[in-house]
Scaffold this motif. Structure first.
Motif, PDB file in Angstrom:
ATOM      1  N   PHE A 104       0.947  -1.311  -0.149  1.00 55.70           N
ATOM      2  CA  PHE A 104      -0.109  -0.049  -0.112  1.00 55.70           C
ATOM      3  C   PHE A 104       1.043   1.282   0.131  1.00 55.70           C
ATOM      4  N   ASP A 105       1.951   1.027   0.765  1.00 61.70           N
ATOM      5  CA  ASP A 105       2.830   2.334   0.872  1.00 61.70           C
ATOM      6  C   ASP A 105       3.390   2.804  -0.633  1.00 61.70           C
ATOM      7  N   GLY A 106       3.889   1.568  -1.264  1.00 63.56           N
ATOM      8  CA  GLY A 106       4.443   1.611  -2.555  1.00 63.56           C
ATOM      9  C   GLY A 106       3.353   2.174  -3.598  1.00 63.56           C
ATOM     10  N   MET A 107       2.061   1.766  -3.463  1.00 67.14           N
ATOM     11  CA  MET A 107       1.109   2.328  -4.377  1.00 67.14           C
ATOM     12  C   MET A 107       0.902   3.549  -3.964  1.00 67.14           C
ATOM     13  N   PHE A 108       0.806   4.245  -2.731  1.00 62.90           N
ATOM     14  CA  PHE A 108       0.638   5.548  -2.496  1.00 62.90           C
ATOM     15  C   PHE A 108       1.668   6.335  -2.823  1.00 62.90           C
ATOM     16  N   ASP A 109       3.080   5.944  -2.936  1.00 59.34           N
ATOM     17  CA  ASP A 109       4.171   6.528  -3.468  1.00 59.34           C
ATOM     18  C   ASP A 109       3.980   6.908  -4.954  1.00 59.34           C
ATOM     19  N   LYS A 110       3.361   5.694  -5.683  1.00 59.86           N
ATOM     20  CA  LYS A 110       3.202   5.838  -7.098  1.00 59.86           C
ATOM     21  C   LYS A 110       1.964   6.805  -7.410  1.00 59.86           C
ATOM     22  N   LEU A 111       1.119   6.857  -6.574  1.00 58.70           N
ATOM     23  CA  LEU A 111      -0.007   7.536  -6.701  1.00 58.70           C
ATOM     24  C   LEU A 111       0.276   9.255  -6.575  1.00 58.70           C
ATOM     25  N   GLN A 112       1.027   9.267  -5.579  1.00 57.98           N
ATOM     26  CA  GLN A 112       1.664  10.691  -5.257  1.00 57.98           C
ATOM     27  C   GLN A 112       2.725  11.258  -6.383  1.00 57.98           C
ATOM     28  N   ASN A 113       3.485  10.276  -6.964  1.00 62.92           N
ATOM     29  CA  ASN A 113       4.288  10.674  -7.991  1.00 62.92           C
ATOM     30  C   ASN A 113       3.403  10.959  -9.173  1.00 62.92           C
ATOM     31  N   SER A 114       2.511  10.034  -9.504  1.00 62.91           N
ATOM     32  CA  SER A 114       1.792  10.171 -10.814  1.00 62.91           C
ATOM     33  C   SER A 114       0.854  11.755 -10.607  1.00 62.91           C
ATOM     34  N   PHE A 115       0.408  12.047  -9.405  1.00 62.99           N
ATOM     35  CA  PHE A 115      -0.277  13.405  -9.333  1.00 62.99           C
ATOM     36  C   PHE A 115       0.540  14.410  -9.314  1.00 62.99           C
ATOM     37  N   ASP A 116       1.937  14.225  -8.801  1.00 66.56           N
ATOM     38  CA  ASP A 116       2.839  15.355  -8.953  1.00 66.56           C
ATOM     39  C   ASP A 116       3.172  15.470 -10.305  1.00 66.56           C
TER      40      ASP A 116
END
Length: 443
Positions: free
Chosen positions: A207-219
């Motif tokens: 989940f943490d890795g998924m949130f990182d990817k989502l955050q990077n995607s939004f950024d």
């Protein structure tokens, strides 16, 4: 509760199996014990020529807890231990027989067998053993199980409850963190359970890795919007200013031509930018299908190099090449041509006056891959920026992206990778750069 029901069911099944096995095993042991005692008695009984029974005086009729009784051919008791006062079913059968009977409050097991003796006839031997010993053993087992299994169930229930509660704590933490992120739209929050060996920790880290990817995607999306706006603002501003000037201040045809030329150039920049954005977007989504053809790369590189010579001559840059003849590959001609045009034009744009560009094309040793190098002695790329040149919209004073949008090299990399190839770069600041492309060769 389901766990306790399951454990109770398992214990009941286990207890039934234990009772069944213990009862049958002990009964089998008693049966074997009786049978051996009776069979051994036959070996110490003989008949003489006059038709009399001869019993060895060493015959032991009390074998521990087994009592042996011997009966003649008339089924009359003749020898052994017959002190127990209860009636047998003395209708002896001419078969081996194991049975049980009741006397007062006691239970007895009986084994009967018969043997024919010449000159005399049949002799029956009966062995009996009191079932109290067997019952005591079973009762002992039952008592221990009756006391022990409820304690085991209680212990299992408490242990299971503690294990499940501790196991669910991280899951509740994951749930609460996800709810907070969903409620506040804050993707910077993390579960941070740390390292662990079980699946819950793996799930949390996933989940943490998924949130990182989502955050990077939004950024990246925010940055992408900002960069596109910035790139389009300049040509739009130029077009707007030139158009406003032209509406009121044009005094001659030549001046109008100059204004239209500027507007055309800026619109061309916008067109190229939009085209590159569309190409990258299609590659990201996997929508861009390659139109593969068996193309002669040798001729294609020569054509591109010749088309760029005019621009190179403006800076007195010499383009040379060492191309192995007739190297064919299954590629999309239009897309691969864009790769070569971009890399060569970059080398020209950021090359030094009186510099050179050298292009090589060859096969590797096992002839399974095509190797292409584009080398120049231009301004080069600094060490800290060499890995950033593949990022979209990355621009620096000494960047290699000659189109000045920061999309050229990311597009080049996407095209090469779409062909199952790879592209790398070696560069030193103020010395030059070498771009290397490796493509699979299909026979």
């Amino acid at each position: 509760m389901w766990y306790m029901f399951l454990m109770t069911g398992l214990v009941a099944i286990f207890l039934s199996i234990i009772l069944y096995l213990s009862n049958n095993i002990i009964r089998q042991n008693v049966y074997d014990y009786l049978k051996n005692g009776v069979q051994n008695s036959f070996s110490q009984i003989e008949s003489d020529e006059e038709g009399n029974i001869v019993i060895d005086n060493k015959l032991d009729t009390i074998l521990g807890v087994v009592e042996i009784s011997i009966y003649n051919k008339d089924k009359e008791f003749v020898y052994g231990n017959s002190s127990i006062d209860f009636e047998y079913d003395d209708n002896f059968e001419l078969i081996k027989k194991f049975s049980s009977l009741k006397h007062l409050k006691d239970k007895w097991y009986v084994y009967e067998d018969v043997k024919y003796y010449p000159n005399y006839g049949n002799i029956w031997v009966r062995g009996i053993i009191k079932a109290t010993l067997l019952d005591n053993i079973i009762q002992f087992i039952m008592l221990r199980l009756t006391i022990g299994l409820p304690i085991f169930l209680l212990f299992s229930g408490i242990t299971g409850f503690l294990i499940i509660r501790n196991s669910l704590k991280p899951i509740n933490f994951i749930k609460n963190t996800a709810l907070k992120i969903n409620a506040g739209n804050d993707l910077t929050k993390r579960i941070n359970l740390g390292e662990g060996r079980n699946e819950v920790y793996t799930l949390a880290n996933t989940f943490d890795g998924m949130f990182d990817k989502l955050q990077n995607s939004f950024d990246s999306e925010v940055q992408f919007t900002s960069d596109v706006s910035h790139e389009l603002r300049t040509p739009i501003s130029v077009i707007k200013s030139q158009s406003e000037y032209g509406k009121t201040n044009i005094t001659s045809i030549n001046e109008a031509k100059e204004i239209l030329k500027v507007i055309y150039n800026e619109s061309q920049k916008m067109s190229n930018l939009v085209s590159q954005l569309l190409t990258l977007a299609r590659m990201d989504k996997g929508y861009h299908k390659l139109n593969l053809e068996n193309i002669n790369l040798t001729e294609l590189i020569e054509i591109v190099a010749e088309s760029q010579k005019f621009n190179a001559e403006q800076k007195n840059i010499t383009i040379t090449y060492d191309l192995k003849e007739n190297i064919f590959a299954d590629v999309d001609e239009h897309m691969i041509m864009r790769v070569f045009i971009n890399l060569i034009s970059n080398a020209i744009s950021y090359g030094k006056e009186n510099g050179f560009i050298h292009i090589t094309l060859q096969l590797n040793e096992d002839k399974k891959f095509i190797l292409i190098e584009i080398k120049d002695n231009g301004i080069g790329i600094s060490k800290e920026n060499i890995n950033k040149i593949w990022d979209r919209f990355f621009q620096v004073e000494s960047s290699r992206t000659g189109d000045n949008s920061g999309l050229g090299l990311p597009m080049v990399r996407g095209i090469v990778e779409a062909h199952n190839g790879e592209i790398t770069v070696e560069s030193k600041l103020d010395i030059g750069s070498t771009f290397k492309i490796k493509l699979p060769k299909k026979n």
